[in-house]
Design a protein around this motif. Structure first.
Motif, PDB file in Angstrom:
ATOM      1  N   SER A 125       0.964  -0.745   0.232  1.00  0.00           N
ATOM      2  CA  SER A 125      -0.338  -0.083   0.501  1.00  0.00           C
ATOM      3  C   SER A 125       0.971   1.039   0.082  1.00  0.00           C
ATOM      4  O   SER A 125       2.254   1.305  -0.485  1.00  0.00           O
ATOM      5  CB  SER A 125      -0.971  -0.171   1.571  1.00  0.00           C
ATOM      6  N   PRO A 126      -0.095   2.479  -0.400  1.00  0.00           N
ATOM      7  CA  PRO A 126       0.990   3.662  -0.230  1.00  0.00           C
ATOM      8  C   PRO A 126       1.747   3.550   1.432  1.00  0.00           C
ATOM      9  O   PRO A 126       3.062   4.045   1.492  1.00  0.00           O
ATOM     10  CB  PRO A 126      -0.151   4.643   0.045  1.00  0.00           C
ATOM     11  N   LEU A 127       1.277   3.240   2.291  1.00  0.00           N
ATOM     12  CA  LEU A 127       1.606   3.306   3.279  1.00  0.00           C
ATOM     13  C   LEU A 127       2.659   2.420   3.920  1.00  0.00           C
ATOM     14  O   LEU A 127       4.272   3.518   4.446  1.00  0.00           O
ATOM     15  CB  LEU A 127       1.173   3.104   5.198  1.00  0.00           C
ATOM     16  N   GLU A 128       3.551   1.374   3.169  1.00  0.00           N
ATOM     17  CA  GLU A 128       4.184   0.652   3.381  1.00  0.00           C
ATOM     18  C   GLU A 128       5.122   1.178   2.157  1.00  0.00           C
ATOM     19  O   GLU A 128       6.065   1.219   3.147  1.00  0.00           O
ATOM     20  CB  GLU A 128       3.961  -1.353   2.986  1.00  0.00           C
ATOM     21  N   THR A 129       4.651   1.752   0.913  1.00  0.00           N
ATOM     22  CA  THR A 129       6.163   1.639   0.430  1.00  0.00           C
ATOM     23  C   THR A 129       6.555   3.012   0.583  1.00  0.00           C
ATOM     24  O   THR A 129       7.378   3.649   0.350  1.00  0.00           O
ATOM     25  CB  THR A 129       5.223   2.276  -1.135  1.00  0.00           C
ATOM     26  N   VAL A 165       4.018  -2.557 -11.346  1.00  0.00           N
ATOM     27  CA  VAL A 165       3.549  -1.846 -10.638  1.00  0.00           C
ATOM     28  C   VAL A 165       4.250  -0.972  -9.745  1.00  0.00           C
ATOM     29  O   VAL A 165       3.801   0.482  -8.652  1.00  0.00           O
ATOM     30  CB  VAL A 165       2.566  -2.353  -8.760  1.00  0.00           C
ATOM     31  N   ARG A 166       5.525  -0.917  -8.587  1.00  0.00           N
ATOM     32  CA  ARG A 166       6.355  -0.573  -8.655  1.00  0.00           C
ATOM     33  C   ARG A 166       6.530   0.866  -7.919  1.00  0.00           C
ATOM     34  O   ARG A 166       5.925   2.322  -7.002  1.00  0.00           O
ATOM     35  CB  ARG A 166       7.576  -1.356  -7.839  1.00  0.00           C
ATOM     36  N   ARG A 167       6.367   1.674  -9.296  1.00  0.00           N
ATOM     37  CA  ARG A 167       6.208   3.346  -9.481  1.00  0.00           C
ATOM     38  C   ARG A 167       4.899   3.634  -8.662  1.00  0.00           C
ATOM     39  O   ARG A 167       5.308   4.489  -8.313  1.00  0.00           O
ATOM     40  CB  ARG A 167       6.988   3.409 -11.234  1.00  0.00           C
ATOM     41  N   GLY A 168       3.920   3.735  -9.116  1.00  0.00           N
ATOM     42  CA  GLY A 168       2.834   4.240  -8.692  1.00  0.00           C
ATOM     43  C   GLY A 168       2.617   4.196  -7.507  1.00  0.00           C
ATOM     44  O   GLY A 168       1.902   4.989  -6.489  1.00  0.00           O
ATOM     45  N   LEU A 169       3.282   3.043  -7.284  1.00  0.00           N
ATOM     46  CA  LEU A 169       2.686   2.736  -5.253  1.00  0.00           C
ATOM     47  C   LEU A 169       4.061   3.419  -4.900  1.00  0.00           C
ATOM     48  O   LEU A 169       3.764   4.688  -3.765  1.00  0.00           O
ATOM     49  CB  LEU A 169       3.003   1.792  -5.024  1.00  0.00           C
ATOM     50  N   ILE A 170       4.768   3.609  -5.147  1.00  0.00           N
ATOM     51  CA  ILE A 170       6.136   4.671  -4.818  1.00  0.00           C
ATOM     52  C   ILE A 170       5.623   5.728  -4.238  1.00  0.00           C
ATOM     53  O   ILE A 170       5.851   6.822  -3.969  1.00  0.00           O
ATOM     54  CB  ILE A 170       7.371   4.211  -4.755  1.00  0.00           C
ATOM     55  N   GLU A 171       4.941   6.456  -5.873  1.00  0.00           N
ATOM     56  CA  GLU A 171       4.395   8.156  -5.841  1.00  0.00           C
ATOM     57  C   GLU A 171       3.533   7.950  -4.609  1.00  0.00           C
ATOM     58  O   GLU A 171       3.482   9.528  -3.939  1.00  0.00           O
ATOM     59  CB  GLU A 171       4.359   7.703  -7.743  1.00  0.00           C
ATOM     60  N   LYS A 172       2.670   7.546  -4.765  1.00  0.00           N
ATOM     61  CA  LYS A 172       1.522   7.767  -3.769  1.00  0.00           C
ATOM     62  C   LYS A 172       1.999   7.573  -2.599  1.00  0.00           C
ATOM     63  O   LYS A 172       1.486   7.753  -1.587  1.00  0.00           O
ATOM     64  CB  LYS A 172       0.785   6.773  -3.528  1.00  0.00           C
ATOM     65  N   GLY A 173       2.819   7.041  -1.894  1.00  0.00           N
ATOM     66  CA  GLY A 173       3.696   6.440  -1.122  1.00  0.00           C
ATOM     67  C   GLY A 173       4.665   7.792  -0.470  1.00  0.00           C
ATOM     68  O   GLY A 173       4.434   8.705   0.596  1.00  0.00           O
TER      69      GLY A 173
END
Length: 163
Positions: A12-16, A69-77
């Motif tokens: 999730s954005p929290l984890e990343t 999917v990593r880039r989008g999740l990291i951006e949200k994080g």
């Protein structure tokens, strides 16, 4: 146990966001662009694949899709951590970069779970190991790891099939 409608903290954005924050704290005062954070995050999670400490997460067969999917999740994080005053985004000649704020190190230090301690150690390892390696070279390294892992998985999968 969580219900199907309650959000999970995993992947999730929290984890990343917390992983990105740990990387930025380990590298402070260095600022990282999004691509560098994506590569560093992969190395923190899969450190064992890069001849580092045991990987933070168990190696799963479907991790091939992670890079997609990593880039989008990291951006949200990063956005989540910025909204909490833990990360600052700056605009430079090369675009946006991210750096840990003053409150980031005390926040990261306050995390005391075993997982958090392992995360912090891997973030420190990844930063010290790849600090002087250009992002494009880090990208080549992560892609070689991914390709090596994918070919091993495909060989195992073919060997176990009935065809």
């Amino acid at each position: 146990m969580s219900s199907p409608n309650s959000p999970s903290p995993f992947n999730s954005p929290l984890e990343t966001g917390v992983r990105s924050l740990a990387i930025l704290v380990a590298g402070f005062p260095t600022a990282f662009d999004l691509q560098r954070l994506v590569e560093m995050d992969y190395l923190v999670v899969h450190s064992g694949d890069a001849d580092g400490p045991e990987s933070l997460h168990v190696p799963l067969p479907l991790r091939a899709g992670e890079l997609l999917v990593r880039r989008g999740l990291i951006e949200k994080g990063l956005i989540l951590m910025m909204s909490r005053g833990l990360i600052q985004r700056t605009l430079g000649d090369d675009g946006f970069s991210y750096v840990a704020c003053e409150t980031a190190a005390p926040f990261i230090s306050s995390l005391t779970s075993e997982y958090s301690r392992r995360l912090i150690l891997r973030a420190e390892w990844a930063f010290s190991r790849f600090e002087n390696v250009p992002t494009e070279e880090v990208r080549r390294i992560t892609h070689r790891i991914f390709e090596r892992w994918s070919s091993q998985f495909q060989s195992t999968h073919r060997a176990g099939s009935d065809q």
